[in-house]
Design a protein around this motif. Structure first.
Motif, PDB file in Angstrom:
ATOM      1  N   ASN A 183      32.084  15.509  45.373  1.00 33.82           N
ATOM      2  CA  ASN A 183      32.300  14.922  46.705  1.00 33.82           C
ATOM      3  C   ASN A 183      30.952  14.787  47.411  1.00 33.82           C
ATOM      4  N   PRO A 184      30.897  13.987  48.486  1.00 35.01           N
ATOM      5  CA  PRO A 184      29.618  13.766  49.183  1.00 35.01           C
ATOM      6  C   PRO A 184      29.078  15.020  49.864  1.00 35.01           C
ATOM      7  N   SER A 185      27.784  15.000  50.152  1.00 41.11           N
ATOM      8  CA  SER A 185      27.137  16.126  50.840  1.00 41.11           C
ATOM      9  C   SER A 185      25.753  15.709  51.317  1.00 41.11           C
ATOM     10  N   LEU A 186      25.342  16.230  52.458  1.00 37.75           N
ATOM     11  CA  LEU A 186      23.945  16.158  52.894  1.00 37.75           C
ATOM     12  C   LEU A 186      23.368  17.571  52.906  1.00 37.75           C
ATOM     13  N   ARG A 187      23.934  18.428  53.784  1.00 39.13           N
ATOM     14  CA  ARG A 187      23.379  19.772  53.998  1.00 39.13           C
ATOM     15  C   ARG A 187      23.475  20.662  52.767  1.00 39.13           C
ATOM     16  N   THR A 188      24.646  20.687  52.140  1.00 40.64           N
ATOM     17  CA  THR A 188      24.839  21.609  51.022  1.00 40.64           C
ATOM     18  C   THR A 188      23.892  21.263  49.884  1.00 40.64           C
ATOM     19  N   ARG A 189      23.796  19.972  49.623  1.00 39.86           N
ATOM     20  CA  ARG A 189      22.927  19.505  48.538  1.00 39.86           C
ATOM     21  C   ARG A 189      21.472  19.871  48.819  1.00 39.86           C
ATOM     22  N   VAL A 241      29.093  24.184  42.394  1.00 41.79           N
ATOM     23  CA  VAL A 241      30.052  23.083  42.299  1.00 41.79           C
ATOM     24  C   VAL A 241      30.737  22.842  43.634  1.00 41.79           C
ATOM     25  N   ARG A 242      30.838  21.574  43.991  1.00 42.07           N
ATOM     26  CA  ARG A 242      31.593  21.180  45.192  1.00 42.07           C
ATOM     27  C   ARG A 242      32.819  20.391  44.758  1.00 42.07           C
ATOM     28  N   THR A 243      33.987  20.859  45.158  1.00 45.91           N
ATOM     29  CA  THR A 243      35.230  20.165  44.831  1.00 45.91           C
ATOM     30  C   THR A 243      36.226  20.320  45.982  1.00 45.91           C
ATOM     31  N   LEU A 249      30.132  25.360  46.316  1.00 48.96           N
ATOM     32  CA  LEU A 249      29.413  24.543  47.309  1.00 48.96           C
ATOM     33  C   LEU A 249      30.415  23.896  48.266  1.00 48.96           C
ATOM     34  N   GLU A 250      31.574  24.439  48.332  1.00 48.40           N
ATOM     35  CA  GLU A 250      32.794  24.113  49.079  1.00 48.40           C
ATOM     36  C   GLU A 250      33.862  23.752  48.074  1.00 48.40           C
ATOM     37  N   SER A 251      34.939  24.513  48.181  1.00 49.92           N
ATOM     38  CA  SER A 251      36.076  24.306  47.283  1.00 49.92           C
ATOM     39  C   SER A 251      37.254  23.804  48.100  1.00 49.92           C
ATOM     40  N   ARG A 267      37.952  26.913  50.754  1.00 52.11           N
ATOM     41  CA  ARG A 267      36.913  27.733  51.384  1.00 52.11           C
ATOM     42  C   ARG A 267      35.556  27.037  51.298  1.00 52.11           C
ATOM     43  N   HIS A 268      34.663  27.410  52.231  1.00 50.82           N
ATOM     44  CA  HIS A 268      33.275  26.905  52.204  1.00 50.82           C
ATOM     45  C   HIS A 268      32.357  28.107  52.464  1.00 50.82           C
ATOM     46  N   PRO A 269      32.190  28.974  51.453  1.00 54.20           N
ATOM     47  CA  PRO A 269      31.545  30.264  51.705  1.00 54.20           C
ATOM     48  C   PRO A 269      30.066  30.180  52.079  1.00 54.20           C
ATOM     49  N   LEU A 270      29.320  29.204  51.559  1.00 53.73           N
ATOM     50  CA  LEU A 270      27.901  29.128  51.949  1.00 53.73           C
ATOM     51  C   LEU A 270      27.781  28.710  53.416  1.00 53.73           C
ATOM     52  N   GLN A 271      28.691  27.831  53.866  1.00 51.38           N
ATOM     53  CA  GLN A 271      28.687  27.462  55.289  1.00 51.38           C
ATOM     54  C   GLN A 271      29.021  28.688  56.135  1.00 51.38           C
ATOM     55  N   SER A 272      30.050  29.421  55.715  1.00 48.08           N
ATOM     56  CA  SER A 272      30.464  30.593  56.501  1.00 48.08           C
ATOM     57  C   SER A 272      29.366  31.637  56.548  1.00 48.08           C
ATOM     58  N   HIS A 295      29.262  24.042  64.954  1.00 45.69           N
ATOM     59  CA  HIS A 295      30.009  23.135  64.072  1.00 45.69           C
ATOM     60  C   HIS A 295      29.237  23.048  62.763  1.00 45.69           C
ATOM     61  N   CYS A 296      29.963  22.879  61.664  1.00 45.65           N
ATOM     62  CA  CYS A 296      29.297  22.870  60.353  1.00 45.65           C
ATOM     63  C   CYS A 296      28.527  21.583  60.096  1.00 45.65           C
ATOM     64  N   LEU A 297      28.875  20.493  60.799  1.00 46.11           N
ATOM     65  CA  LEU A 297      28.346  19.139  60.551  1.00 46.11           C
ATOM     66  C   LEU A 297      28.828  18.646  59.186  1.00 46.11           C
ATOM     67  N   PRO A 298      29.027  17.343  58.987  1.00 41.40           N
ATOM     68  CA  PRO A 298      28.804  16.278  59.961  1.00 41.40           C
ATOM     69  C   PRO A 298      29.839  16.309  61.086  1.00 41.40           C
ATOM     70  N   LEU A 299      29.453  15.764  62.228  1.00 40.16           N
ATOM     71  CA  LEU A 299      30.295  15.826  63.423  1.00 40.16           C
ATOM     72  C   LEU A 299      30.381  14.443  64.064  1.00 40.16           C
ATOM     73  N   ASN A 301      20.108  27.630  58.630  1.00 41.04           N
ATOM     74  CA  ASN A 301      20.493  28.883  57.965  1.00 41.04           C
ATOM     75  C   ASN A 301      21.246  28.661  56.657  1.00 41.04           C
ATOM     76  N   ARG A 302      21.669  27.403  56.416  1.00 41.49           N
ATOM     77  CA  ARG A 302      22.264  27.108  55.112  1.00 41.49           C
ATOM     78  C   ARG A 302      21.264  27.406  53.984  1.00 41.49           C
ATOM     79  N   ILE A 303      19.973  27.180  54.255  1.00 39.72           N
ATOM     80  CA  ILE A 303      18.948  27.459  53.227  1.00 39.72           C
ATOM     81  C   ILE A 303      19.004  28.939  52.848  1.00 39.72           C
TER      82      ILE A 303
HETATM   83  N1   CP Z   1      28.328  21.449  56.347  1.00 42.66           N
HETATM   84  C1   CP Z   1      28.250  20.861  55.149  1.00 42.66           C
HETATM   85  O1   CP Z   1      28.724  21.391  54.143  1.00 42.66           O
HETATM   86  O2   CP Z   1      27.604  19.664  55.145  1.00 42.66           O
HETATM   87  P1   CP Z   1      27.596  18.648  53.933  1.00 42.66           P
HETATM   88  O3   CP Z   1      29.038  18.227  53.704  1.00 42.66           O
HETATM   89  O4   CP Z   1      26.728  17.503  54.368  1.00 42.66           O
HETATM   90  O5   CP Z   1      27.063  19.336  52.722  1.00 42.66           O
END
Ligand code: CP
Length: 312
Positions: A45-51, A109-111, A141-143, A146-151, A270-274, A296-298
């Motif tokens: 799935n798409p991502s900016l921050r997680t990737r 993995v993001r799914t 990387l979000e399932s 759950r989204h544990p790295l965001q949390s 907010h986790c973004l995107p918003l 802080n995601r880093i």
């Molecule tokens: N918050 C977050 O996971 O952003 P991305 O979907 O852009 O990775």
């Protein structure tokens, strides 16, 4: 740590937050740890921050990074067992994950949830197949749920404030389409593990699954949750009960400056995107700590991968 899929995989969540803050203070202190190690980040799935934050985290640890948009660049994956693969799916997840495991030391993995079949999503069918077939540690990387790295990044951000027992309002927010429940579920679960004072506000029929409501007060009045809050965490999610459905017109759930005035000088998260002026007004977003969360995601990803490199 063999897998990072939820707070339940972490022996001591507070210690992990402290490790992340140490890494934030000295990002390159463990650059030798990742020498000749590789992480492969697989996105369904798409991502900016997680990737980008996970790539940056890996680079800070001295690792090599491979990023794979598997739906665009790979063979179409089959996840069912025992089927005759005479359709459009050319590769089974069993071989795909076993092969990727040969090329790297950690798999991310993001799914996302499909939002069609609640039992399937809540069984984490795809994430669990990655874990089952991988011979190296797996980071979510979000399932589906759950989204544990965001949390973890959110916990780091709140912890940094120095407020010992913060009062946190989690509020449902409007959106143009039904979204998965992963971010809200995960935030509630992590904040409860820290023993924080959490009040959740959402429209009737939009309560998360019962397993994510332990230690959480629930109201359907947004103002009640925001009253005196130190942090306001907004997120849209689709219904768990009427699975994948979105309420009709709920524009009155948009977080505005007027609503924020109910808080204890509360910080908007907010986790973004918003979507501005739908989830929250421009001025709320402009005065928020969403960029701190994103930064802080880093260090969330870095603390998790450091632990995996040290203990596997
Ligand atoms: N918050 C977050 O996971 O952003 P991305 O979907 O852009 O990775």
């Amino acid at each position: 740590m063999k897998q990072f899929t939820s707070v339940h995989d972490v022996a001591d969540p507070k210690k992990l937050v402290e490790s992340a803050l140490e890494l934030k203070a000295s990002p390159y202190a463990h650059k030798a740890l990742g020498k000749n190690k590789t992480v492969c980040l697989i996105f369904l799935n798409p991502s900016l921050r997680t990737r980008l934050s996970t790539q940056k985290a890996a680079m800070n640890l001295g690792m090599e990074v491979m990023v794979f948009d598997i739906n665009e660049d790979g063979w179409k994956l089959e996840f069912e067992d025992g089927v005759v693969m005479n359709g459009d799916k050319a590769e089974h997840v069993k071989e795909a994950v076993r092969v990727v495991s040969l090329y790297c030391d950690i798999i991310g993995v993001r799914t996302f949830a499909g939002l069609q079949n609640r039992e399937e999503d809540y069984a984490e069918r795809i994430l669990n197949q990655f874990i089952q077939h991988s011979s190296v540690p797996v980071v979510s990387l979000e399932s589906a749920i759950r989204h544990p790295l965001q949390s973890l990044a959110d916990m780091i951000t709140i912890y940094e404030s120095g407020i010992v027992r913060p009062k946190i309002a989690v509020t449902w927010a409007p959106h143009v389409k039904p979204l998965p429940q992963a971010v809200g579920n995960s935030f509630l679960e992590w904040a409860a593990a820290f023993g924080w004072d959490i009040t959740l506000a959402n429209p009737k029929g939009y309560n998360p699954a019962p397993e994510f409501l332990r230690g959480v007060k629930v109201t359907h009045e947004q103002a009640e949750a925001l009253d005196g809050a130190d942090f306001v965490y907004a997120k849209s999610w689709s219904s768990y009960d009427r699975y994948g459905k979105l309420p009709g017109d709920n524009a009155d759930w948009t977080v505005t400056q007027e609503k924020m005035s109910l808080t204890n000088n509360g910080k908007f998260m907010h986790c973004l995107p918003l979507r501005r002026n739908l989830v929250a007004s421009d001025s709320v977003v402009d005065n928020s700590i969403v960029l701190k969360q994103a930064e802080n995601r880093i260090f969330a990803a870095q603390s998790v991968m450091k632990e995996m490199l040290e203990n596997n």
